[in-house]
Scaffold this motif. Structure first.
Motif, mmCIF file in Angstrom:
data_model
loop_
_atom_site.group_PDB
_atom_site.id
_atom_site.type_symbol
_atom_site.label_atom_id
_atom_site.label_comp_id
_atom_site.label_asym_id
_atom_site.label_seq_id
_atom_site.Cartn_x
_atom_site.Cartn_y
_atom_site.Cartn_z
ATOM 1 N N ASN A 20 -29.780 -69.863 9.292
ATOM 2 C CA ASN A 20 -29.577 -69.327 10.635
ATOM 3 C C ASN A 20 -30.892 -69.424 11.410
ATOM 4 N N PRO A 21 -30.936 -70.205 12.532
ATOM 5 C CA PRO A 21 -32.205 -70.381 13.269
ATOM 6 C C PRO A 21 -32.786 -69.067 13.756
ATOM 7 N N HIS A 22 -31.939 -68.146 14.226
ATOM 8 C CA HIS A 22 -32.451 -66.878 14.737
ATOM 9 C C HIS A 22 -33.103 -66.069 13.616
ATOM 10 N N VAL A 23 -32.442 -65.997 12.476
ATOM 11 C CA VAL A 23 -32.999 -65.250 11.349
ATOM 12 C C VAL A 23 -34.289 -65.902 10.876
ATOM 13 N N ARG A 24 -34.297 -67.240 10.854
ATOM 14 C CA ARG A 24 -35.495 -67.954 10.414
ATOM 15 C C ARG A 24 -36.679 -67.678 11.351
ATOM 16 N N ALA A 25 -36.408 -67.633 12.669
ATOM 17 C CA ALA A 25 -37.473 -67.364 13.632
ATOM 18 C C ALA A 25 -38.044 -65.957 13.439
ATOM 19 N N VAL A 26 -37.146 -64.983 13.219
ATOM 20 C CA VAL A 26 -37.607 -63.611 12.986
ATOM 21 C C VAL A 26 -38.415 -63.531 11.705
ATOM 22 N N GLN A 29 -41.922 -64.811 12.309
ATOM 23 C CA GLN A 29 -42.715 -63.882 13.108
ATOM 24 C C GLN A 29 -43.179 -62.696 12.272
#
Length: 398
Positions: A20-26, A29
């Motif tokens: 999941n791109p969103h989970v990966r970005a979080v 960070q």
């Protein structure tokens, strides 16, 4: 080739949540924050260990000890018996004072010169260009030295002061002004000012609503000014004079009484005003040029005066370009005020980082407090300018 088989996507060995791109970005960070936090922890721990090994004390207990030195200028009561915490507040208030003076005067000067760039008078427009190109390209420190050593140091002595109406005196030791002294009617005067401000805010909202509903424009500025003058004036008539004035007098070799503006403050404020005003003038010029030329031509075609075109058409649209640049210039002015140490103006950097640090040796604590102050001041400016920017934006942001 209709019988050819499509290549099947290879199954990833990574966990399902990682795809999941969103989970990966979080995740990245959080990893970055943890890494930076660990890095700062190691640096601080090593620093404290090294200081302890060398017998250097840490902590903020030094703030309650007596400073033992005088400060040239203070907006609050202070003498050599004050604590280091007192020196912190003295320097902080002096920094805020010169920053506010510089921001107000630089804004006025920058807007005047920015608009003058487009004047149809050749001399006025060339003077505006010359001002910007000259003072923008001279280092600020040299400008501070110019005002302090070349201009203010050339003023006459106290006995030969430049005199205006026996109330204002200017000499090599500073500018001396009458000081207001509160009288019995001061309370009623302050109440009248507060009521006037509240009435002006209400009237401006009413005028805007009426213009939106009926298309009727009211003289907002003239009526607001009348309210601001009339109510305090009536309070003074009924409650008595709110203030008397203490005038400076020459006693011995210097003036006593009144308000004293030291030459260090004047030189720093003048240099910051002239230097920052040149950059603000360029921001104003850029904002005005960003307004489509066809709009001004259309306004002239229907007979609007140049002053009305500038006030009603050009400036409201130019502000969306000018305000973000003003934010940057205001923050730069506050940071540039640390150059006050070159002429001895007692700002936060000069008093706290200079004198207090040398006497106490508490470098980490003092530098940390100073950094926190400048960060907080600039963040406050940024917050206020962002609020103002949303109000002047042509497109409402949600």
């Amino acid at each position: 080739m209709s019988g050819a088989k499509r290549p099947q996507p290879q199954s990833s060995s990574a966990p399902a949540f990682y795809n999941n791109p969103h989970v990966r970005a979080v995740f990245y960070q959080i990893l970055l924050v943890c890494t930076l936090g660990y890095l700062f922890f190691v640096i601080i721990a090593n620093t404290l260990a090294n200081m302890e090994a060398r017998g250097i004390k840490t902590g903020f207990d030094f703030l309650t000890t007596t400073a033992g030195f005088d400060i040239l200028m203070s907006l609050i009561p202070y003498d050599a018996t004050g604590t280091y915490l007192d020196t912190f507040f003295v320097g902080l208030l002096n920094t805020i004072l010169v920053s506010i003076i510089g921001i107000i005067l630089a804004t006025l000067l920058g807007f005047v010169m920015g608009v003058a760039h487009f004047s149809r008078n050749w001399l006025v427009s060339r003077l505006a260009v010359a001002y910007v190109e000259t003072f923008r390209n001279i280092p600020l420190l040299l400008q501070i030295f110019f005002w302090y050593f070349a201009v203010l140091a050339a003023l006459p002595s106290a006995r030969n002061s430049l005199n205006l109406a026996d109330a204002f005196f200017l000499n090599v030791r500073g500018l001396y002004l009458p000081a207001p002294v509160e009288e019995a009617g001061a309370t009623l005067f302050y109440i009248a000012i507060a009521v006037a401000i509240a009435a002006i805010i209400w009237f401006r909202r009413y005028a805007k609503k009426r213009q939106d509903d009926e298309g009727v424009q009211l003289p907002v500025w003239r009526i607001s000014l009348a309210i601001l003058v009339a109510l305090p004036l009536l309070a003074s008539l009924f409650g008595g004079a709110p203030f008397s004035f203490e005038y400076p007098e020459l006693r011995g070799f210097n003036f006593r009484g009144g308000i004293t503006v030291i030459p260090e403050l004047m030189a720093l404020a003048l240099a910051l005003t002239v230097y920052t005003g040149a950059f603000i003038a360029e921001a104003v010029r850029a904002g005005i040029q960003a307004v489509p030329h066809g709009q001004t031509e259309a306004a002239r075609s229907i007979g609007l005066k140049e002053s009305k075109i500038m006030k009603l058409i050009v400036v409201p649209q130019a502000m969306r370009v000018i305000v973000p640049l003003l934010n940057s210039e205001y923050q730069s002015l506050v940071k540039n005020s640390t150059l006050a140490t070159a002429i001895g103006y007692p700002d936060l950097f000069t008093v706290f980082v200079g004198t207090s640090l040398n006497q106490t040796g508490q470098a980490i604590e003092i530098v940390f407090m100073t950094l926190a102050v400048y960060f907080a001041v600039n963040m406050t400016i940024s917050l206020l300018m962002n609020i103002f920017n949303r109000k002047v934006s042509l497109v409402e942001r949600k």
